[in-house]
Scaffold this motif. Structure first.
Motif, PDB file in Angstrom:
ATOM      1  N   UNK A  95       0.833  -1.223   0.000  1.00  0.00           N
ATOM      2  CA  UNK A  95       0.000   0.000   0.000  1.00  0.00           C
ATOM      3  C   UNK A  95       0.857   1.258   0.000  1.00  0.00           C
ATOM      4  N   UNK A  96       0.369   2.343  -0.659  1.00  0.00           N
ATOM      5  CA  UNK A  96      -0.965   2.550  -1.245  1.00  0.00           C
ATOM      6  C   UNK A  96      -1.022   2.201  -2.724  1.00  0.00           C
ATOM      7  N   UNK A  97      -1.333   0.983  -3.044  1.00  0.00           N
ATOM      8  CA  UNK A  97      -1.358   0.502  -4.421  1.00  0.00           C
ATOM      9  C   UNK A  97      -2.609   0.986  -5.149  1.00  0.00           C
ATOM     10  N   UNK A  98      -2.430   1.518  -6.337  1.00  0.00           N
ATOM     11  CA  UNK A  98      -3.593   1.929  -7.135  1.00  0.00           C
ATOM     12  C   UNK A  98      -4.397   0.716  -7.600  1.00  0.00           C
ATOM     13  N   UNK A  99      -3.733  -0.419  -7.814  1.00  0.00           N
ATOM     14  CA  UNK A  99      -4.459  -1.625  -8.224  1.00  0.00           C
ATOM     15  C   UNK A  99      -5.349  -2.138  -7.105  1.00  0.00           C
ATOM     16  N   UNK A 100      -4.865  -2.069  -5.858  1.00  0.00           N
ATOM     17  CA  UNK A 100      -5.697  -2.502  -4.736  1.00  0.00           C
ATOM     18  C   UNK A 100      -6.905  -1.579  -4.578  1.00  0.00           C
ATOM     19  N   UNK A 101      -6.695  -0.280  -4.810  1.00  0.00           N
ATOM     20  CA  UNK A 101      -7.829   0.649  -4.777  1.00  0.00           C
ATOM     21  C   UNK A 101      -8.847   0.270  -5.847  1.00  0.00           C
ATOM     22  N   UNK A 108     -16.506  -3.697  -4.414  1.00  0.00           N
ATOM     23  CA  UNK A 108     -17.118  -3.263  -3.158  1.00  0.00           C
ATOM     24  C   UNK A 108     -16.446  -3.908  -1.944  1.00  0.00           C
ATOM     25  N   UNK A 109     -15.117  -3.836  -1.899  1.00  0.00           N
ATOM     26  CA  UNK A 109     -14.344  -4.367  -0.784  1.00  0.00           C
ATOM     27  C   UNK A 109     -13.705  -3.215  -0.012  1.00  0.00           C
ATOM     28  N   UNK A 110     -13.257  -3.496   1.198  1.00  0.00           N
ATOM     29  CA  UNK A 110     -12.603  -2.486   2.027  1.00  0.00           C
ATOM     30  C   UNK A 110     -11.193  -2.205   1.516  1.00  0.00           C
ATOM     31  N   UNK A 111     -10.910  -0.944   1.196  1.00  0.00           N
ATOM     32  CA  UNK A 111      -9.565  -0.579   0.756  1.00  0.00           C
ATOM     33  C   UNK A 111      -8.557  -0.825   1.873  1.00  0.00           C
TER      34      UNK A 111
END
Length: 374
Positions: A95-101, A108-111
């Motif tokens: 983190x803070x990965x743009x792909x994970x965002x 609809x998952x928790x960032x």
């Protein structure tokens, strides 16, 4: 908006001297090891990964800073470029990965849960990269001999100079994990922080450069948003035609266990990751696989991180690996020459992928203790 701000932060770090101070600190930290510049690239990429969220920006910054000196010292430039390309991808899993965002918003998952889930997988890659770099340097002859001795005083000075740059990670991750700011708010604060540090602390960033940097970040963001817009329509069409239900039914009829499903998903994504852009993979394919994963009783946070790690591997997979092209371009080497050295690094990434696939606690441990998953 979070993706756009993180992309802009990465560009500001490069132009504002933040990335250079972090690289200088990494040099004093591991510059005394055989193959010192290779080790510096890995450490710098790991630190930058916790701030920029952009693998392309990190790869460009580290390549520009280190490859000219690697050439001067007669390092194998093709291996060096391949290593930097691989290390640069850490920004898309740490983190803070743009792909994970993106995968969080798409499904609809928790960032925050995904951010915590990406930390251990990303850090698992680091010692493996350092070992491969050390082994290559040991075989490379006198060119890789360290030219500086470790100096605690010099390390202290470079650390003090890097503190303002390192503070960017505190702004981003501290805001998100403390609950004081959302991912988007933390990304916006990071942009302001990077401008202040780059202009008034380090003095490397010229205000006249900001319009061009903003325009470049906007162009990158526009490309991603076109993908997002097209993917929304595509996903709607798939849902209307019942494609996710059909895929789930086919998987239920042909794949008997969750572990077989995960293996099938990994093989599918690794094959499609060679010709397909990673953001497009997330937008178009992640809803199908995550919906199916729930039917198998798998945790969606675990599967989402595994999915993104496949996208990270795609960034160094020929023939269209994004960070490979960037490092080869900066090194002024043919992509085919750099690709010849990517396979041991690719194998390491695949090994870590298998570990996080079949040992879910490597992903879920931190989100679980933080209360994001059961």
């Amino acid at each position: 908006m979070a993706i756009s701000f993180f992309l802009l932060t990465g560009m500001l770090m490069e132009k504002g001297g933040l990335a250079r101070r972090i690289t200088d600190f990494a040099m004093d930290l591991v510059g005394w090891i055989t193959g010192s510049l290779l080790q510096v690239a890995i450490v710098a990429a790991t630190i930058l990964a916790a701030m920029s969220g952009s693998g392309s920006a990190d790869t460009a910054a580290i390549s520009s800073a280190l490859l000219p000196e690697m050439k001067r010292r007669r390092y194998n430039v093709d291996f060096s470029a391949a290593l930097i390309a691989t290390a640069g991808t850490l920004a898309q899993i740490i983190p803070p990965s743009t792909m994970l965002v993106l995968i969080a918003v798409t499904n609809n998952l928790s960032i925050s849960a995904l951010y915590l889930g990406g930390i251990i997988p990303g850090l698992l890659v680091v010692p493996g990269l350092m070992y491969l770099a050390w082994r290559h340097a040991k075989k490379g002859g006198p060119a890789y001999a360290p030219i500086e001795r470790f100096s605690l005083g010099r390390l202290g000075v470079s650390f003090l100079r890097a503190i303002p740059a390192l503070g960017l990670g505190v702004v981003i991750l501290g805001g998100i994990f403390s609950g004081l700011a959302t991912a988007t708010e933390s990304a916006a604060l990071a942009v302001v922080y990077a401008i202040i540090v780059g202009r008034w602390v380090y003095g490397d960033l010229k205000l006249a450069e900001l319009p061009r940097i903003f325009l470049k970040a906007g162009a990158f963001s526009a490309g991603i948003m076109f993908l997002v817009g097209g993917a929304i329509v595509f996903n709607w069409l798939m849902a209307t035609e019942g494609v996710p239900d059909a895929v789930s039914a086919w998987l239920a009829a042909t794949v008997s266990s969750p572990w077989s499903f995960l293996l099938l998903m990994n093989v599918f994504l690794m094959v499609f990751g060679m010709p397909m852009e990673s953001f497009a993979m997330i937008l178009l394919l992640s809803p199908i696989f995550l919906d199916a994963a729930v039917d198998y009783g798998l945790n969606p946070v675990h599967v989402a991180v595994v999915f993104v790690f496949n996208c990270v591997i795609a960034m160094i997979s020929p023939p269209f690996g994004g960070t490979l092209f960037i490092s080869a371009l900066v090194a002024q080497r043919p992509i085919s020459a750099v690709t010849r050295h990517i396979y041991p690094l690719w194998a390491l990434m695949t090994l870590v992928l298998l570990l996080i696939t079949y040992i879910p606690d490597l992903v879920l441990y931190l989100p679980r203790i933080a209360g994001f998953v059961q």
